[in-house]
Scaffold this motif. Structure first.
Motif, PDB file in Angstrom:
ATOM      1  N   HIS A 135      46.023  63.639  12.740  1.00  0.00           N
ATOM      2  CA  HIS A 135      44.924  62.784  13.206  1.00  0.00           C
ATOM      3  C   HIS A 135      43.899  62.757  12.081  1.00  0.00           C
ATOM      4  N   ILE A 136      43.562  61.566  11.607  1.00  0.00           N
ATOM      5  CA  ILE A 136      42.490  61.445  10.607  1.00  0.00           C
ATOM      6  C   ILE A 136      41.226  61.022  11.342  1.00  0.00           C
ATOM      7  N   ARG A 156      49.933  68.239  14.997  1.00  0.00           N
ATOM      8  CA  ARG A 156      50.221  69.243  13.960  1.00  0.00           C
ATOM      9  C   ARG A 156      49.032  69.520  13.059  1.00  0.00           C
ATOM     10  N   GLN A 157      48.201  68.503  12.843  1.00  0.00           N
ATOM     11  CA  GLN A 157      47.078  68.702  11.916  1.00  0.00           C
ATOM     12  C   GLN A 157      45.959  67.688  12.179  1.00  0.00           C
ATOM     13  N   LEU A 163      34.844  65.405  15.113  1.00  0.00           N
ATOM     14  CA  LEU A 163      35.794  66.520  15.028  1.00  0.00           C
ATOM     15  C   LEU A 163      35.803  67.364  16.310  1.00  0.00           C
ATOM     16  N   THR A 164      34.632  67.608  16.906  1.00  0.00           N
ATOM     17  CA  THR A 164      34.623  68.459  18.111  1.00  0.00           C
ATOM     18  C   THR A 164      35.473  67.844  19.221  1.00  0.00           C
ATOM     19  N   THR A 165      35.340  66.549  19.399  1.00  0.00           N
ATOM     20  CA  THR A 165      36.141  65.920  20.448  1.00  0.00           C
ATOM     21  C   THR A 165      37.645  66.064  20.144  1.00  0.00           C
ATOM     22  N   HIS A 166      38.000  65.978  18.854  1.00  0.00           N
ATOM     23  CA  HIS A 166      39.421  66.059  18.494  1.00  0.00           C
ATOM     24  C   HIS A 166      39.949  67.486  18.401  1.00  0.00           C
ATOM     25  N   ALA A 167      39.082  68.420  18.049  1.00  0.00           N
ATOM     26  CA  ALA A 167      39.574  69.782  17.815  1.00  0.00           C
ATOM     27  C   ALA A 167      39.263  70.715  18.978  1.00  0.00           C
ATOM     28  N   PRO A 196      46.225  78.231  10.013  1.00  0.00           N
ATOM     29  CA  PRO A 196      45.073  78.044   9.123  1.00  0.00           C
ATOM     30  C   PRO A 196      44.879  76.603   8.627  1.00  0.00           C
ATOM     31  N   ASP A 197      45.934  75.802   8.613  1.00  0.00           N
ATOM     32  CA  ASP A 197      45.775  74.425   8.140  1.00  0.00           C
ATOM     33  C   ASP A 197      45.712  73.412   9.276  1.00  0.00           C
ATOM     34  N   TRP A 198      45.505  73.905  10.476  1.00  0.00           N
ATOM     35  CA  TRP A 198      45.506  72.958  11.608  1.00  0.00           C
ATOM     36  C   TRP A 198      44.319  72.005  11.507  1.00  0.00           C
ATOM     37  N   ILE A 199      43.165  72.559  11.095  1.00  0.00           N
ATOM     38  CA  ILE A 199      42.003  71.712  10.812  1.00  0.00           C
ATOM     39  C   ILE A 199      41.707  71.815   9.324  1.00  0.00           C
TER      40      ILE A 199
END
Ligand code: MSP
Length: 518
Positions: A268-269, A295-296, A275-279, A181-184
Motif C-alpha cells: 500500500h503506498i 505485506r508492506q 499512515l495511522t489509518t493504514h497501519a 521490521p519492513d512492514w512499515i
C-alpha cells in the motif's frame, strides 16, 4: 495471483471533492513506476487506484455545488481518470466506493464483525473534524477547539454509535510490527506508529447516524446508521482483490473467501498523513475479519509549497496537468520521482523543475542525439557489429544499482543510477572523440566499437527509465531500431548490431521552444 511473482500494488483512493494536485500525482506516479517495473521484470501485476466517494466531505461539497452526491462523484471520478490518462498511469482497476460490489463487500464484512461480537453500540461524545473525517477527544484539540491535524474548528458531537473493539488487537499489532521490521517503511514512520501504540489503543467508532450523514453505506444490522467513511474506504483494497465473496452461511456469517485472489496486497503506498489509518485501523479490522494483512506499507512525505503542505484548501497547489501540458507528462513524472527522496518531504519550485528538465535535455537527450547523429553520419544509420567497450561494464553496474534501488523502493536512487550512466555516456563520447576516429580509416574498428557501445547504452537507458518516462523511452528505443524498450531480463543478451537508427525530433526540446497549448 497471490504467488511470489504476483504484485498487488495500491494507491490511496482520492476524495471525490477536489481536483488532483501534485501530491496526488506523486502517490500515483510512484505506484505506476513500480507497477511498470514489476511488469517489465515479468511479474503479474494488479495496480489499483480509485476514488473515495462517501462521507461528510463529499455530502457537503455536493450540497455546496448544488449537486446530488452521486453527480459530484461521477464528475470527480472522470476528472481523476482523465488526469491519470494525461500522466500515462497504467492502472489495472479504478475502484469507486459507490460501486455495488464494494458496497456489498463492506456490508458483508461488517455483518461478520457484528455476528462475531466485535462491534458494540454505545453512547459517543467527541469532537469531529469534517475536513479530515476524524474524531478527536477534547485533550487532542488545538487552541479554540481546533483539529490538531488541519487547524480547522472541530464540532462537538454526542450521539449513539457503533464501535469496533480495536483495543483488543493492540498487542497483536505491536507484535506484528516488531516481528516484521519492513512492514512499515521508512523506519522513521514505523517508529512513529510504534510510539503511537505505546499509548492504550481505543475502540474505533465505525458508524454515523443517518440523521447527520446520509451519504454512506448503511450498516447491515441497523439502517439508522451509515458506515464511517474510513472503514468503508479501507476495504476498497479487499474489494478489488476479489478475496471476499459476500453472502456467507451460518458457519461463516457475511462472506466466504475466494481462492486464488489478489489478496494480500504486496504494497500500500500512502502519504504520511494517512499512515495511522493504514497501519492501525486497517490491520486490526483485517485481523477481526480473519483476513491476512498487507505485506508492506510505504509512507511517503509531502510536497510542500514553501514550508507548508500543498493542499486545495490552502490555495497553494501546483496543477500537474498544466505542467504536463507545458513540458510533457514524462518530464513531470521524472521530476516527481527524481526530486523527492522516497519517505522525505520535498519542496516544489519552478526553478527545481526546470533544472531537472535541463538534466533530461542536456544529459539524456543530448547523449541520444549525439549517438544517433554519429551513427547516421559515419555508418549510414546502421549500428555496427562490434564488441562492447569499457562503458559496458559501467552499464552493467548501473543496471544492478537500478534494480536494487527499485526493489527497495528507492526510486529516486534508481533514476539517479540511470542518469549517472547517461552522464558517463557523455564522458565516453568526449574521451573517444568519434569525430577524430572517423577521420582515420585505420581506426574504423574503434569507431565501430564506440558507436555500438553508445547504441547499446541508450537502449539500456530506455529499458531502465521506461518505468519513469514510458512515452519518451519508447521513442528512444525506436530511434535505435527497437519497437519498444526491452525488458530488464532481455538486457544481458541484448544485440544492437545491424539495427537501423532513425532521425527524429529532439527528445527533450528546450522549454522556451515548447509551445504550450492555448
Ligand atoms: N480518501 C483518503 C484516502 C483513503 S485510502 C483508503 C485520502 N484522500 S486524499 O485525496 O486526501 O489524499 C490521498 C493521498 O494524497 C494521500 O496519500 C495523501 O498523503 C496524498 N497527498 C495529499 N496532499 C499531499 C501533498 N501535498 N504531498 C504529497 N502527498 C499528499 O486521504
Amino acid at each position: 495471483m497471490s504467488g511470489r511473482e504476483a504484485r498487488y500494488l495500491t494507491t490511496p483512493i482520492y476524495y471525490a471533492t477536489g481536483e488532483p494536485h501534485i501530491g496526488h500525482a506523486y502517490t500515483t506516479v510512484l505506484c505506476d513506476a513500480l507497477a511498470r517495473y514489476h511488469r517489465a521484470a515479468g511479474r503479474e501485476v494488479l495496480f489499483l487506484t480509485g476514488t473515495d466517494e462517501h462521507g461528510q466531505k463529499v455530502q457537503e461539497e455536493a450540497a455546496a455545488r448544488g449537486l446530488a452526491p452521486i453527480e459530484l462523484c461521477d464528475r470527480m471520478a472522470a476528472v481523476f481518470q482523465d488526469a491519470w490518462k494525461a500522466l500515462d498511469i497504467s492502472y489495472d482497476r479504478f475502484i469507486r466506493t459507490t460501486e455495488p460490489q464494494h458496497v456489498a463487500v463492506v456490508r458483508a464484512v461488517l455483518e461478520r464483525l457484528w455476528a462475531t461480537g466485535q462491534i458494540y453500540r454505545a453512547q459517543y461524545r467527541a469532537w469531529y473534524c469534517v475536513h479530515d473525517e476524524r474524531f478527536w477527544t477534547a485533550k487532542d484539540l488545538g487552541p479554540d477547539n481546533t483539529c490538531p491535524d488541519c487547524g480547522r474548528p472541530a464540532r462537538e458531537i454526542e450521539e449513539p454509535n457503533y464501535f469496533f473493539r480495536m483495543s483488543g488487537y493492540q498487542e497483536r499489532l505491536v507484535r506484528h510490527i516488531e516481528e516484521n521490521p519492513d512492514w512499515i517503511v521508512p523506519q522513521s514512520r514505523r517508529n512513529e506508529i510504534l510510539g503511537f501504540l505505546r499509548q492504550p489503543l481505543e475502540d474505533l467508532c465505525i458508524s454515523r447516524p443517518v440523521s447527520r450523514l446520509h451519504w454512506g453505506i448503511p450498516l447491515p444490522f441497523d439502517q439508522e446508521f451509515v458506515t464511517y467513511v474510513w472503514v468503508d474506504a479501507l476495504f476498497n483494497y479487499v474489494t478489488a482483490s476479489g478475496i471476499v465473496v459476500p453472502d456467507g452461511s451460518d458457519d461463516a456469517p457475511g462472506f466466504h473467501t475466494a481462492e486464488p485472489s489478489w489478496w494480500p496486497a504486496a504494497l500500500h503506498i500512502v502519504g504520511k498523513d494517512i499512515l495511522t489509518t493504514h497501519a492501525v485501523y486497517w490491520p486490526t479490522l483485517l485481523m477481526a475479519a480473519a483476513l491476512p494483512l498487507p505485506r508492506q506499507i510505504l509512507a511517503h512525505g509531502w510536497w510542500l509549497a514553501g514550508t507548508s503542505k500543498m493542499s486545495k484548501s490552502k490555495g497553494n497547489v501546483i496543477d500537474p496537468l498544466a505542467l504536463a501540458r507545458e513540458h510533457g507528462s514524462d518530464a513531470v513524472r521524472y521530476y516527481l520521482l527524481r526530486e523527492m527522496t522516497v519517505g522525505q518531504d520535498a519542496t516544489y519550485t519552478p526553478e527545481r523543475f526546470l533544472s531537472r528538465y535541463e538534466e533530461l535535455a542536456n544529459v539524456l537527450g543530448n547523449l541520444a542525439n549525439r549517438a544517433a547523429s554519429m551513427i547516421l553520419r559515419y555508418r549510414g544509420g546502421r549500428v555496427p557489429d562490434a564488441p562492447g567497450s569499457e562503458l559496458w561494464a559501467r552499464t552493467q553496474q548501473a543496471v544492478a544499482a537500478y534494480r536494487d534501488a527499485m526493489e527497495t523502493l528507492q526510486l529516486h536512487d534508481a533514476a539517479a543510477a540511470a542518469m549517472d550512466l547517461a552522464r558517463a555516456g557523455n564522458g565516453y563520447v568526449e574521451e573517444r572523440a568519434p569525430w577524430d576516429l572517423a577521420r582515420d580509416p585505420s581506426r574504423a574498428a574503434q569507431l565501430d566499437e564506440t558507436l555500438a557501445t553508445l547504441a547499446r547504452t541508450l537502449v539500456v537507458l530506455a529499458a531502465l527509465l521506461c518505468a519513469f518516462m514510458p512515452g519518451k523511452m519508447r521513442e528512444l528505443a525506436r530511434r535505435f531500431g527497437f519497437d519498444a524498450a526491452p525488458r530488464l531480463h532481455e538486457l544481458d543478451s541484448l544485440s544492437v548490431a545491424g539495427r537501423t537508427v532513425r532521425k527524429g525530433p529532439v527528445l527533450f526540446p528546450r522549454p522556451d521552444l515548447v509551445r504550450s497549448e492555448p
